[in-house]
Motif scaffolding. Sequence first.
Motif, PDB file in Angstrom:
ATOM      1  N   TRP A  34       0.888  -1.166   0.000  1.00 49.97           N
ATOM      2  CA  TRP A  34       0.000   0.000   0.000  1.00 49.97           C
ATOM      3  C   TRP A  34       0.917   1.204   0.000  1.00 49.97           C
ATOM      4  O   TRP A  34       1.548   1.499   1.015  1.00 49.97           O
ATOM      5  CB  TRP A  34      -0.886  -0.044   1.240  1.00 49.97           C
ATOM      6  CG  TRP A  34      -1.822   1.099   1.422  1.00 49.97           C
ATOM      7  CD1 TRP A  34      -1.649   2.159   2.266  1.00 49.97           C
ATOM      8  CD2 TRP A  34      -3.081   1.300   0.790  1.00 49.97           C
ATOM      9  NE1 TRP A  34      -2.725   3.001   2.191  1.00 49.97           N
ATOM     10  CE2 TRP A  34      -3.633   2.496   1.289  1.00 49.97           C
ATOM     11  CE3 TRP A  34      -3.806   0.586  -0.165  1.00 49.97           C
ATOM     12  CZ2 TRP A  34      -4.854   2.990   0.876  1.00 49.97           C
ATOM     13  CZ3 TRP A  34      -5.020   1.071  -0.572  1.00 49.97           C
ATOM     14  CH2 TRP A  34      -5.546   2.264  -0.065  1.00 49.97           C
ATOM     15  N   ARG A  37       4.434   1.014   1.833  1.00 51.92           N
ATOM     16  CA  ARG A  37       4.415   0.068   2.943  1.00 51.92           C
ATOM     17  C   ARG A  37       3.984  -1.324   2.476  1.00 51.92           C
ATOM     18  O   ARG A  37       3.268  -1.461   1.481  1.00 51.92           O
ATOM     19  CB  ARG A  37       3.475   0.562   4.036  1.00 51.92           C
ATOM     20  CG  ARG A  37       3.919   1.915   4.606  1.00 51.92           C
ATOM     21  CD  ARG A  37       2.997   2.421   5.689  1.00 51.92           C
ATOM     22  NE  ARG A  37       1.679   2.717   5.127  1.00 51.92           N
ATOM     23  CZ  ARG A  37       0.585   2.919   5.841  1.00 51.92           C
ATOM     24  NH1 ARG A  37       0.633   2.840   7.159  1.00 51.92           N
ATOM     25  NH2 ARG A  37      -0.563   3.198   5.259  1.00 51.92           N
ATOM     26  N   LEU A  39       2.402  -5.208   3.774  1.00 57.76           N
ATOM     27  CA  LEU A  39       1.550  -5.842   4.768  1.00 57.76           C
ATOM     28  C   LEU A  39       2.241  -7.090   5.306  1.00 57.76           C
ATOM     29  O   LEU A  39       2.628  -7.978   4.537  1.00 57.76           O
ATOM     30  CB  LEU A  39       0.214  -6.225   4.139  1.00 57.76           C
ATOM     31  CG  LEU A  39      -0.748  -7.018   5.016  1.00 57.76           C
ATOM     32  CD1 LEU A  39      -1.210  -6.166   6.195  1.00 57.76           C
ATOM     33  CD2 LEU A  39      -1.929  -7.496   4.195  1.00 57.76           C
ATOM     34  N   ALA A  79      -7.309  -9.345   3.140  1.00 55.89           N
ATOM     35  CA  ALA A  79      -6.983  -8.157   2.340  1.00 55.89           C
ATOM     36  C   ALA A  79      -7.732  -8.150   1.020  1.00 55.89           C
ATOM     37  O   ALA A  79      -8.045  -9.201   0.467  1.00 55.89           O
ATOM     38  CB  ALA A  79      -5.475  -8.112   2.085  1.00 55.89           C
ATOM     39  N   LEU A 106      -2.503  -3.585  -2.849  1.00 55.62           N
ATOM     40  CA  LEU A 106      -3.671  -3.499  -1.974  1.00 55.62           C
ATOM     41  C   LEU A 106      -4.653  -2.455  -2.494  1.00 55.62           C
ATOM     42  O   LEU A 106      -4.250  -1.384  -2.962  1.00 55.62           O
ATOM     43  CB  LEU A 106      -3.242  -3.157  -0.549  1.00 55.62           C
ATOM     44  CG  LEU A 106      -2.493  -4.272   0.178  1.00 55.62           C
ATOM     45  CD1 LEU A 106      -1.831  -3.747   1.441  1.00 55.62           C
ATOM     46  CD2 LEU A 106      -3.419  -5.435   0.492  1.00 55.62           C
ATOM     47  N   SER A 108      -7.178  -1.507  -0.425  1.00 52.81           N
ATOM     48  CA  SER A 108      -7.660  -0.885   0.807  1.00 52.81           C
ATOM     49  C   SER A 108      -6.618  -1.118   1.892  1.00 52.81           C
ATOM     50  O   SER A 108      -5.844  -2.075   1.824  1.00 52.81           O
ATOM     51  CB  SER A 108      -8.990  -1.533   1.219  1.00 52.81           C
ATOM     52  OG  SER A 108      -9.331  -1.177   2.532  1.00 52.81           O
ATOM     53  N   ASP A 109      -6.615  -0.256   2.890  1.00 48.35           N
ATOM     54  CA  ASP A 109      -5.695  -0.455   4.017  1.00 48.35           C
ATOM     55  C   ASP A 109      -6.443  -1.016   5.233  1.00 48.35           C
ATOM     56  O   ASP A 109      -6.011  -0.887   6.368  1.00 48.35           O
ATOM     57  CB  ASP A 109      -4.962   0.839   4.376  1.00 48.35           C
ATOM     58  CG  ASP A 109      -5.889   1.950   4.835  1.00 48.35           C
ATOM     59  OD1 ASP A 109      -7.134   1.783   4.752  1.00 48.35           O
ATOM     60  OD2 ASP A 109      -5.375   2.981   5.293  1.00 48.35           O
ATOM     61  N   ARG A 110      -7.553  -1.687   4.974  1.00 53.53           N
ATOM     62  CA  ARG A 110      -8.332  -2.365   6.020  1.00 53.53           C
ATOM     63  C   ARG A 110      -8.186  -3.859   5.838  1.00 53.53           C
ATOM     64  O   ARG A 110      -8.289  -4.363   4.714  1.00 53.53           O
ATOM     65  CB  ARG A 110      -9.793  -1.937   5.934  1.00 53.53           C
ATOM     66  CG  ARG A 110      -9.925  -0.414   6.132  1.00 53.53           C
ATOM     67  CD  ARG A 110     -11.332   0.005   6.221  1.00 53.53           C
ATOM     68  NE  ARG A 110     -11.884  -0.607   7.428  1.00 53.53           N
ATOM     69  CZ  ARG A 110     -13.101  -0.384   7.873  1.00 53.53           C
ATOM     70  NH1 ARG A 110     -13.897   0.436   7.221  1.00 53.53           N
ATOM     71  NH2 ARG A 110     -13.548  -0.960   8.959  1.00 53.53           N
ATOM     72  N   ARG A 121      -0.591  -5.864   9.671  1.00 56.51           N
ATOM     73  CA  ARG A 121      -0.210  -4.453   9.788  1.00 56.51           C
ATOM     74  C   ARG A 121       0.708  -4.030   8.648  1.00 56.51           C
ATOM     75  O   ARG A 121       1.494  -4.828   8.144  1.00 56.51           O
ATOM     76  CB  ARG A 121       0.512  -4.269  11.121  1.00 56.51           C
ATOM     77  CG  ARG A 121       0.516  -2.859  11.612  1.00 56.51           C
ATOM     78  CD  ARG A 121       0.928  -2.824  13.054  1.00 56.51           C
ATOM     79  NE  ARG A 121       2.296  -2.324  13.109  1.00 56.51           N
ATOM     80  CZ  ARG A 121       3.126  -2.535  14.088  1.00 56.51           C
ATOM     81  NH1 ARG A 121       2.797  -3.267  15.116  1.00 56.51           N
ATOM     82  NH2 ARG A 121       4.323  -2.025  14.059  1.00 56.51           N
ATOM     83  N   LEU A 122       0.606  -2.759   8.263  1.00 56.01           N
ATOM     84  CA  LEU A 122       1.466  -2.196   7.232  1.00 56.01           C
ATOM     85  C   LEU A 122       2.745  -1.643   7.846  1.00 56.01           C
ATOM     86  O   LEU A 122       2.712  -1.018   8.910  1.00 56.01           O
ATOM     87  CB  LEU A 122       0.732  -1.072   6.491  1.00 56.01           C
ATOM     88  CG  LEU A 122      -0.446  -1.514   5.620  1.00 56.01           C
ATOM     89  CD1 LEU A 122      -1.298  -0.318   5.226  1.00 56.01           C
ATOM     90  CD2 LEU A 122       0.044  -2.275   4.400  1.00 56.01           C
TER      91      LEU A 122
END
Length: 162
Positions: A34, A37, A39, A79, A106, A108-110, A121-122
Motif C-alpha cells: 500500500w 508500505r 503488509l 486483504a 492493496l 484498501s488499508d483495512r 499491519r502495514l
Amino acid sequence: MPDDGDTRERAVCPACDTIHYENPLNVVGTVPYWGERVLLCKRNIEPRRGKWTLPAGFMELGETTAQGAARETVEEAGAQFEMEGLLSLLSVPRVGQVHLFYRARLLSDRFEPGAETIEARLFAEDEVPWEEIAFRTVRETLVFYFDDRRRGCFDVHTLDVT
C-alpha cells in the motif's frame, strides 16, 4: 529401486510395483503493498508463532500458484488486492519446499485477519521488524521487494536457501 534407469532410491509397492515419489511442496504467497508500505502478518500458529511473515501457505491441488497465493492472502490477512507479477522463487531443499511470492497491490488499508493471524499491519521499510521475521524466505523476498522498489523496476528473483 525401480529398474527403469532412475538414479534415486524410491519406495516401490511389492504387490503392484507402483513407485511412490516424494516431491517438494510449494509454498505460495504475496508481498501486499500500500504505497511505500508492505503488509505483514503476525503468526498465530506454529512454527514461529508470534513472528511476522508475508501471507503465504501451501499450494492446494487444483489451483495455480497465483490462485494459491491469492487464497492465502485472503485467508491470513483478509486483504483486498490486485495480483501482480511473480517476485521471488526460492528453493529450500533442506525441507523439500519451493517458495513463490507475487506482488499484490492493496486496494484498501483495512484487513480482517483469519484464525492463523494475530495481527495484520502495514510497515515502511525502516519499520519492518527484521529481527522478528519468521522465515528466511520471507526476509529475502522483502529485501528483493524493497531493493526493486527503490530502483523503480521489479524483476523475478531466484535463490537457493541452503
